[in-house]
Design a protein around this motif. Structure first.
Motif, mmCIF file in Angstrom:
data_model
loop_
_atom_site.group_PDB
_atom_site.id
_atom_site.type_symbol
_atom_site.label_atom_id
_atom_site.label_comp_id
_atom_site.label_asym_id
_atom_site.label_seq_id
_atom_site.Cartn_x
_atom_site.Cartn_y
_atom_site.Cartn_z
ATOM 1 N N ASN A 9 -7.672 -1.761 -11.150
ATOM 2 C CA ASN A 9 -7.415 -0.803 -10.076
ATOM 3 C C ASN A 9 -8.711 -0.192 -9.595
ATOM 4 O O ASN A 9 -9.672 -0.060 -10.340
ATOM 5 C CB ASN A 9 -6.471 0.304 -10.542
ATOM 6 C CG ASN A 9 -5.062 -0.203 -10.706
ATOM 7 O OD1 ASN A 9 -4.739 -1.300 -10.299
ATOM 8 N ND2 ASN A 9 -4.225 0.604 -11.307
ATOM 9 N N GLU A 17 -5.043 0.065 -20.278
ATOM 10 C CA GLU A 17 -4.488 1.232 -19.616
ATOM 11 C C GLU A 17 -4.861 2.484 -20.385
ATOM 12 O O GLU A 17 -5.126 2.437 -21.580
ATOM 13 C CB GLU A 17 -2.965 1.117 -19.540
ATOM 14 C CG GLU A 17 -2.493 -0.012 -18.667
ATOM 15 C CD GLU A 17 -0.981 -0.024 -18.508
ATOM 16 O OE1 GLU A 17 -0.309 0.861 -19.066
ATOM 17 O OE2 GLU A 17 -0.486 -0.911 -17.821
ATOM 18 N N LYS A 54 -2.777 8.613 -6.122
ATOM 19 C CA LYS A 54 -2.363 7.210 -6.153
ATOM 20 C C LYS A 54 -0.995 7.162 -5.510
ATOM 21 O O LYS A 54 -0.061 7.818 -5.975
ATOM 22 C CB LYS A 54 -2.293 6.694 -7.586
ATOM 23 C CG LYS A 54 -1.866 5.247 -7.691
ATOM 24 C CD LYS A 54 -1.845 4.808 -9.142
ATOM 25 C CE LYS A 54 -1.370 3.389 -9.256
ATOM 26 N NZ LYS A 54 -1.248 2.976 -10.656
ATOM 27 N N ASP A 102 -2.793 0.436 -0.411
ATOM 28 C CA ASP A 102 -2.903 -0.133 -1.747
ATOM 29 C C ASP A 102 -2.234 0.806 -2.749
ATOM 30 O O ASP A 102 -2.792 1.837 -3.116
ATOM 31 C CB ASP A 102 -4.371 -0.353 -2.099
ATOM 32 C CG ASP A 102 -4.560 -1.092 -3.416
ATOM 33 O OD1 ASP A 102 -3.562 -1.271 -4.168
ATOM 34 O OD2 ASP A 102 -5.694 -1.502 -3.695
ATOM 35 N N SER A 104 -1.788 0.345 -5.792
ATOM 36 C CA SER A 104 -2.380 0.273 -7.123
ATOM 37 C C SER A 104 -3.706 1.016 -7.187
ATOM 38 O O SER A 104 -4.283 1.156 -8.254
ATOM 39 C CB SER A 104 -2.592 -1.189 -7.536
ATOM 40 O OG SER A 104 -3.591 -1.793 -6.730
ATOM 41 N N TRP A 106 -6.430 4.208 -6.810
ATOM 42 C CA TRP A 106 -6.628 5.656 -6.853
ATOM 43 C C TRP A 106 -7.600 6.001 -5.740
ATOM 44 O O TRP A 106 -8.613 5.326 -5.550
ATOM 45 C CB TRP A 106 -7.208 6.084 -8.197
ATOM 46 C CG TRP A 106 -6.180 6.154 -9.279
ATOM 47 C CD1 TRP A 106 -5.854 5.166 -10.167
ATOM 48 C CD2 TRP A 106 -5.350 7.266 -9.588
ATOM 49 N NE1 TRP A 106 -4.867 5.599 -11.002
ATOM 50 C CE2 TRP A 106 -4.535 6.886 -10.678
ATOM 51 C CE3 TRP A 106 -5.201 8.533 -9.055
ATOM 52 C CZ2 TRP A 106 -3.603 7.740 -11.237
ATOM 53 C CZ3 TRP A 106 -4.279 9.388 -9.611
ATOM 54 C CH2 TRP A 106 -3.483 8.997 -10.705
#
Length: 132
Positions: A9, A17, A54, A102, A104, A106
């Motif tokens: 991302n 993650e 996001k 987008d 995905s 941030w």
């Protein structure tokens, strides 16, 4: 539940993650929100708002508002719209040319306002990921 940023991302330099400490997640099907009542009016002529966001899906929605839309940050048609006003008079508004599709990614958003500037082009600025 805290949001996670997955590998690949935008803005993620770590593998795997991880949780973002002190973050919030709002679902578009919910009416959840944050409110704050400041102790004073503060400076209404010069201010800055900075946040990370996001977009979970591509719906229109308000990210930030103050009073009777004295300050408003809103996503509309995949662009970002910012409006300020002084008691609903002398409104300033700006809308990005960039689109934010987008889900995905941030985005780091900074909105800078300085109504004391002589030129209206300099009174309200939006920066996304460091780009004006």
């Amino acid at each position: 539940m805290l949001p996670t940023i997955a590998t690949g991302n935008v803005g993620s330099a770590l593998a795997g993650e991880y949780e973002v400490a002190n973050s919030l997640r709002f679902d578009d099907g919910s009416t959840d929100s944050l409110t704050r009542t400041p102790a004073s009016d503060g400076n209404r002529k010069t201010w800055t708002v900075s946040f990370w966001i996001k977009r979970g899906n591509l719906v229109d929605g308000t990210v930030f508002s103050s009073g009777l839309y004295e300050r408003l940050i809103h996503f509309s048609s995949d662009t970002m719209y910012v409006q300020i006003s002084n008691n609903n008079a002398s409104a300033q508004a700006i809308q990005t040319n960039a689109v934010f599709r987008d889900v995905s990614a941030w985005y780091h958003v900074v909105v800078a306002c300085d109504t004391s500037q002589a030129s209206s082009d300099n009174r309200l600025k939006i920066y996304v990921n460091g780009q004006q």
